[in-house]
Design a protein around this motif. Structure first.
Motif, PDB file in Angstrom:
ATOM      1  N   SER A  14       2.558  -1.714  39.535  1.00 27.76           N
ATOM      2  CA  SER A  14       1.721  -2.889  39.852  1.00 27.76           C
ATOM      3  C   SER A  14       0.316  -2.793  39.260  1.00 27.76           C
ATOM      4  O   SER A  14      -0.669  -3.099  39.920  1.00 27.76           O
ATOM      5  CB  SER A  14       1.623  -3.100  41.371  1.00 27.76           C
ATOM      6  N   GLU A  15       0.250  -2.381  37.989  1.00 27.88           N
ATOM      7  CA  GLU A  15      -1.060  -2.304  37.328  1.00 27.88           C
ATOM      8  C   GLU A  15      -1.483  -3.637  36.710  1.00 27.88           C
ATOM      9  O   GLU A  15      -2.615  -3.775  36.260  1.00 27.88           O
ATOM     10  CB  GLU A  15      -1.042  -1.220  36.238  1.00 27.88           C
ATOM     11  N   PHE A  16      -0.562  -4.584  36.661  1.00 30.52           N
ATOM     12  CA  PHE A  16      -0.953  -5.904  36.170  1.00 30.52           C
ATOM     13  C   PHE A  16      -1.566  -6.684  37.326  1.00 30.52           C
ATOM     14  O   PHE A  16      -0.973  -6.788  38.400  1.00 30.52           O
ATOM     15  CB  PHE A  16       0.257  -6.657  35.599  1.00 30.52           C
ATOM     16  N   ILE A  17      -2.768  -7.195  37.075  1.00 33.27           N
ATOM     17  CA  ILE A  17      -3.432  -7.953  38.127  1.00 33.27           C
ATOM     18  C   ILE A  17      -3.784  -9.346  37.602  1.00 33.27           C
ATOM     19  O   ILE A  17      -3.736  -9.589  36.397  1.00 33.27           O
ATOM     20  CB  ILE A  17      -4.721  -7.248  38.620  1.00 33.27           C
ATOM     21  N   LEU A  18      -4.113 -10.227  38.496  1.00 33.09           N
ATOM     22  CA  LEU A  18      -4.447 -11.582  38.083  1.00 33.09           C
ATOM     23  C   LEU A  18      -5.887 -11.921  38.398  1.00 33.09           C
ATOM     24  O   LEU A  18      -6.400 -11.589  39.461  1.00 33.09           O
ATOM     25  CB  LEU A  18      -3.518 -12.581  38.790  1.00 33.09           C
ATOM     26  N   HIS A  19      -6.505 -12.573  37.428  1.00 30.65           N
ATOM     27  CA  HIS A  19      -7.803 -13.182  37.661  1.00 30.65           C
ATOM     28  C   HIS A  19      -7.613 -14.689  37.600  1.00 30.65           C
ATOM     29  O   HIS A  19      -6.613 -15.179  37.059  1.00 30.65           O
ATOM     30  CB  HIS A  19      -8.831 -12.695  36.628  1.00 30.65           C
ATOM     31  N   TYR A  20      -8.562 -15.395  38.204  1.00 32.75           N
ATOM     32  CA  TYR A  20      -8.446 -16.852  38.291  1.00 32.75           C
ATOM     33  C   TYR A  20      -9.731 -17.482  37.791  1.00 32.75           C
ATOM     34  O   TYR A  20     -10.816 -17.108  38.236  1.00 32.75           O
ATOM     35  CB  TYR A  20      -8.176 -17.257  39.746  1.00 32.75           C
ATOM     36  N   GLN A  21      -9.610 -18.412  36.850  1.00 29.25           N
ATOM     37  CA  GLN A  21     -10.810 -19.084  36.346  1.00 29.25           C
ATOM     38  C   GLN A  21     -10.842 -20.532  36.837  1.00 29.25           C
ATOM     39  O   GLN A  21      -9.898 -21.296  36.607  1.00 29.25           O
ATOM     40  CB  GLN A  21     -10.853 -19.063  34.820  1.00 29.25           C
ATOM     41  N   GLU A  35      -7.027 -21.404  36.646  1.00 26.40           N
ATOM     42  CA  GLU A  35      -5.999 -20.891  35.744  1.00 26.40           C
ATOM     43  C   GLU A  35      -5.817 -19.412  36.013  1.00 26.40           C
ATOM     44  O   GLU A  35      -6.797 -18.655  36.055  1.00 26.40           O
ATOM     45  CB  GLU A  35      -6.398 -21.106  34.272  1.00 26.40           C
ATOM     46  N   ALA A  36      -4.582 -18.986  36.209  1.00 26.85           N
ATOM     47  CA  ALA A  36      -4.272 -17.571  36.404  1.00 26.85           C
ATOM     48  C   ALA A  36      -4.261 -16.878  35.048  1.00 26.85           C
ATOM     49  O   ALA A  36      -3.646 -17.365  34.104  1.00 26.85           O
ATOM     50  CB  ALA A  36      -2.905 -17.417  37.071  1.00 26.85           C
ATOM     51  N   LEU A  37      -4.973 -15.758  34.949  1.00 26.80           N
ATOM     52  CA  LEU A  37      -5.048 -15.001  33.696  1.00 26.80           C
ATOM     53  C   LEU A  37      -4.784 -13.532  33.976  1.00 26.80           C
ATOM     54  O   LEU A  37      -5.473 -12.911  34.795  1.00 26.80           O
ATOM     55  CB  LEU A  37      -6.420 -15.214  33.038  1.00 26.80           C
ATOM     56  N   ILE A  38      -3.783 -13.003  33.313  1.00 27.09           N
ATOM     57  CA  ILE A  38      -3.366 -11.629  33.602  1.00 27.09           C
ATOM     58  C   ILE A  38      -4.305 -10.611  32.961  1.00 27.09           C
ATOM     59  O   ILE A  38      -4.893 -10.874  31.911  1.00 27.09           O
ATOM     60  CB  ILE A  38      -1.906 -11.413  33.112  1.00 27.09           C
ATOM     61  N   GLY A  46      -9.153   1.309  31.733  1.00 28.99           N
ATOM     62  CA  GLY A  46      -9.846   0.228  32.448  1.00 28.99           C
ATOM     63  C   GLY A  46      -9.116  -1.098  32.318  1.00 28.99           C
ATOM     64  O   GLY A  46      -7.900  -1.121  32.113  1.00 28.99           O
ATOM     65  N   LEU A  47      -9.875  -2.180  32.398  1.00 28.51           N
ATOM     66  CA  LEU A  47      -9.257  -3.511  32.382  1.00 28.51           C
ATOM     67  C   LEU A  47      -8.902  -3.919  30.945  1.00 28.51           C
ATOM     68  O   LEU A  47      -9.777  -4.098  30.111  1.00 28.51           O
ATOM     69  CB  LEU A  47     -10.245  -4.504  33.003  1.00 28.51           C
ATOM     70  N   VAL A  48      -7.613  -4.053  30.672  1.00 28.13           N
ATOM     71  CA  VAL A  48      -7.164  -4.388  29.313  1.00 28.13           C
ATOM     72  C   VAL A  48      -6.881  -5.883  29.219  1.00 28.13           C
ATOM     73  O   VAL A  48      -6.254  -6.476  30.100  1.00 28.13           O
ATOM     74  CB  VAL A  48      -5.892  -3.577  28.947  1.00 28.13           C
ATOM     75  N   SER A  49      -7.350  -6.501  28.135  1.00 24.84           N
ATOM     76  CA  SER A  49      -7.186  -7.941  27.925  1.00 24.84           C
ATOM     77  C   SER A  49      -5.739  -8.288  27.533  1.00 24.84           C
ATOM     78  O   SER A  49      -5.077  -7.524  26.822  1.00 24.84           O
ATOM     79  CB  SER A  49      -8.136  -8.389  26.808  1.00 24.84           C
ATOM     80  N   PRO A  50      -5.282  -9.453  27.963  1.00 29.36           N
ATOM     81  CA  PRO A  50      -3.923  -9.876  27.588  1.00 29.36           C
ATOM     82  C   PRO A  50      -3.731  -9.996  26.079  1.00 29.36           C
ATOM     83  O   PRO A  50      -2.612  -9.875  25.587  1.00 29.36           O
ATOM     84  CB  PRO A  50      -3.759 -11.229  28.276  1.00 29.36           C
TER      85      PRO A  50
END
Ligand code: G
Ligand code: G
Ligand code: MN
Ligand code: NA
Length: 254
Positions: A14-21, A35-38, A46-50
């Motif tokens: 469960s290392e994929f997380i969601l951010h919301y804009q 918008e949900a953005l993984i 650290g936090l890796v971009s899609p």
């Protein structure tokens, strides 16, 4: 490939997380949806971009289990947010080419709606212009089927693909998203301003709503509003953020 192995692990852990804009209505100034953005919360990087991993996920097929997780988690999150606030947010979820070509996308979406309890009218699927146009006939059939669930569809990154304009009216969609490349250099007299104007007018002639992405300045907002664009999304309003930060930031209630 190492990255694929790592992504499989990441899915299990469960290392994929969601951010919301947030997406803002120009008419009311209020947040009407997100918008949900993984992102990949990598143990060492650290936090890796899609941008770094979605193409590999597409190629390896891992986008299917990842996409299913994204749909279910984001539907649950917005159901929670809607229960905790006075507003009824719309959720936009990106659907990649491979997901759109997947046999059981309809079932995956339906299941996410059922397990989360999200009202179908509050779900919007974002499909890029190039994906829907690639196989237009099949796309139209699938979109009709998906829309029978009472959800909405928007065409993402509009203006960057190869839409046959004469064909666009056959697509059962609700919204166009102006690609941020057009918004970024939108100044008086610029080509980008004229492209944005054309997209808004095309959308309205087909009774579609328009959201502009990548809005970074008040000047861009004012030009877009002047064009009749209904919604904006971008750093000017808010960055993508976690569910927790979204609630804490107050952006939903102001
Ligand atoms: O959030 P960011 O700007 O880094 O996103 C970069 C790209 O990744 C965007 O084109 C966006 O559409 C895509 N993307 C973000 N989240 C998802 C997702 O959950 N599924 C798919 N298929 N693409 C996503
Ligand atoms: O392709 P898609 O529209 O799904 O991609 C959205 C991406 O755009 C996300 O990665 C998000 O982080 C990024 N983004 C959102 N707002 C802005 C903005 O105002 N400026 C820029 N440069 N990128 C943005
Ligand atoms: Mn998108
Ligand atoms: Na986009």
């Amino acid at each position: 490939m190492q990255l694929v192995t790592d992504m499989r692990q990441a899915l299990k852990r469960s290392e994929f997380i969601l951010h919301y804009q947030p997406i803002i209505s120009f008419a009311s100034g209020r947040v009407i949806g997100v918008e949900a953005l993984i992102r990949w919360q990598h143990p060492t990087h650290g936090l890796v971009s899609p941008v770094e991993f979605i193409p590999v996920a597409e190629e390896s097929g891992l986008i299917l289990p990842i996409g299913q997780r994204v749909l279910e988690e984001s539907c649950r999150a917005i159901t929670r947010l809607n229960a905790q606030t006075d507003i009824e947010l719309m959720l936009s979820v990106n659907i990649s080419g491979k997901q759109f070509a997947q046999e059981d996308l309809f079932d995956v979406v339906k299941r996410a709606l059922i397990v989360s309890g999200l009202k179908p009218r509050n779900l919007k699927l974002e499909i890029t212009e190039s994906v829907v146009m690639e196989n237009a006939k099949q796309a139209i059939e699938l979109l009709k089927r998906l829309k029978s669930l009472d959800l909405q569809v928007s065409i993402d990154d509009f203006g960057t693909g190869y839409s046959s304009l004469s064909y666009l009216h056959r697509f059962p969609v609700d919204m166009l998203k102006i690609d941020r490349s057009f918004v970024s250099m939108m100044e008086a007299g610029s080509d980008n301003l004229e492209i944005a104007r054309t997209i808004v007018s095309l959308a309205h002639s087909l009774s579609l709503e328009v959201v502009a992405e990548g809005v970074e300045t008040v000047a861009q907002q004012d030009m877009l509003r002047e064009l009749g664009c209904e919604f904006g999304q971008g750093f000017y309003y808010a960055k993508p953020m976690s569910e927790e930060d979204l609630l804490a930031s107050g952006v939903l209630t102001t």
